[in-house]
Design an enzyme around this catalytic site. Structure first.
Site, PDB file in Angstrom:
ATOM      1  CE1 TYR A 224      33.739 -75.002  -3.238  1.00 32.09           C
ATOM      2  CE2 TYR A 224      32.944 -72.728  -3.465  1.00 32.09           C
ATOM      3  CZ  TYR A 224      33.274 -74.007  -4.053  1.00 32.09           C
ATOM      4  OH  TYR A 224      32.967 -73.977  -5.370  1.00 32.09           O
TER       5      TYR A 224
ATOM      6  CD  GLU B 192      34.508 -77.731   3.690  1.00 32.93           C
ATOM      7  OE1 GLU B 192      35.299 -78.504   3.196  1.00 32.93           O
ATOM      8  OE2 GLU B 192      34.343 -76.699   3.471  1.00 32.93           O
TER       9      GLU B 192
ATOM     10  CB  CYS C  37      44.074 -68.928  -2.322  1.00 31.28           C
ATOM     11  SG  CYS C  37      43.277 -70.341  -3.082  1.00 31.28           S
TER      12      CYS C  37
END
Length: 159
Positions: A7, A28, A103
Site C-alpha cells: 500500500y 499500490e 487508521c
C-alpha cells in the site's frame, strides 16, 4: 536490506528505503499513485494492483533475493490487511522487522494477534494525530520476528 512497502501510495516511504541503500519493492492500487511512486523511488520495483493480486511477484522478488535482512512496511486501508496477505506475511514472507501504520485500532489489534501467534513480538505502538481536530488517530506498530529458542535477541539492531 530488502524493503517491501505494501500500500505504498506515492512512494514517500519507499523513497526513504531506497535512499538508504535498500532494494525496494512497492505495491499500490491507484494508478496515479503508482506513477508518482516510480518517480519518487527510482530503482524500486513498483507494481499496480491489490497486494493479494501481486503476491506472486512479491514472493518471487522476496525469496530470490540475496538480502541478509528483510523489512516490511504496510499502511492498509481501515479494513486492515487482506486475509491472504496477512497469511503470506506471517507464514511465508516472515520479514525480520515489520512496521504497520493503521487508521483502525480494531483491525490493527486483530492483525497484531495473528502476527503474535506466528512468532512476532510487538516492540512498540505509537499514536499519530495526522488529522487534528478530528477523532481519527493513526497508530504505528513496530514488530520483530522473535528469535528461535537458543538464539540471541538483539532488540536494538536497526534495519
Amino acid at each position: 536490506v530488502a524493503a517491501l512497502d505494501l500500500y505504498c501510495g506515492i512512494g514517500s516511504t519507499l523513497r526513504q528505503w531506497v535512499q538508504a541503500g535498500a532494494a525496494g519493492f512497492g505495491v499500490e492500487l491507484a494508478g496515479g499513485a503508482v506513477d508518482c511512486a516510480r518517480i519518487n523511488a527510482p530503482g524500486a520495483v513498483v507494481l499496480r494492483g491489490t497486494c493479494e493480486q501481486r503476491m506472486p511477484q512479491v514472493r518471487e522478488w522476496w525469496h530470490h533475493g540475496t538480502h541478509s535482512r528483510r523489512a516490511c512496511y504496510v499502511n492498509p486501508p481501515r479494513s486492515g490487511l487482506e486475509p491472504l496477505l496477512l497469511e503470506a506475511l506471517a507464514r511465508d514472507l516472515r520479514p525480520d522487522r515489520l512496521a504497520y501504520l493503521s487508521c483502525s485500532a480494531g483491525t490493527l489489534a486483530r492483525d497484531l494477534a495473528v502476527f503474535e501467534a506466528m512468532g512476532y513480538e510487538v516492540c512498540s505502538i505509537a499514536p499519530f494525530d495526522f488529522f487534528p481536530g478530528t477523532h481519527h488517530v493513526e497508530c504505528l506498530a513496530l514488530l520483530t520476528l522473535a528469535p528461535a529458542r537458543g538464539q540471541r535477541k538483539d532488540s536494538h539492531a536497526s534495519l
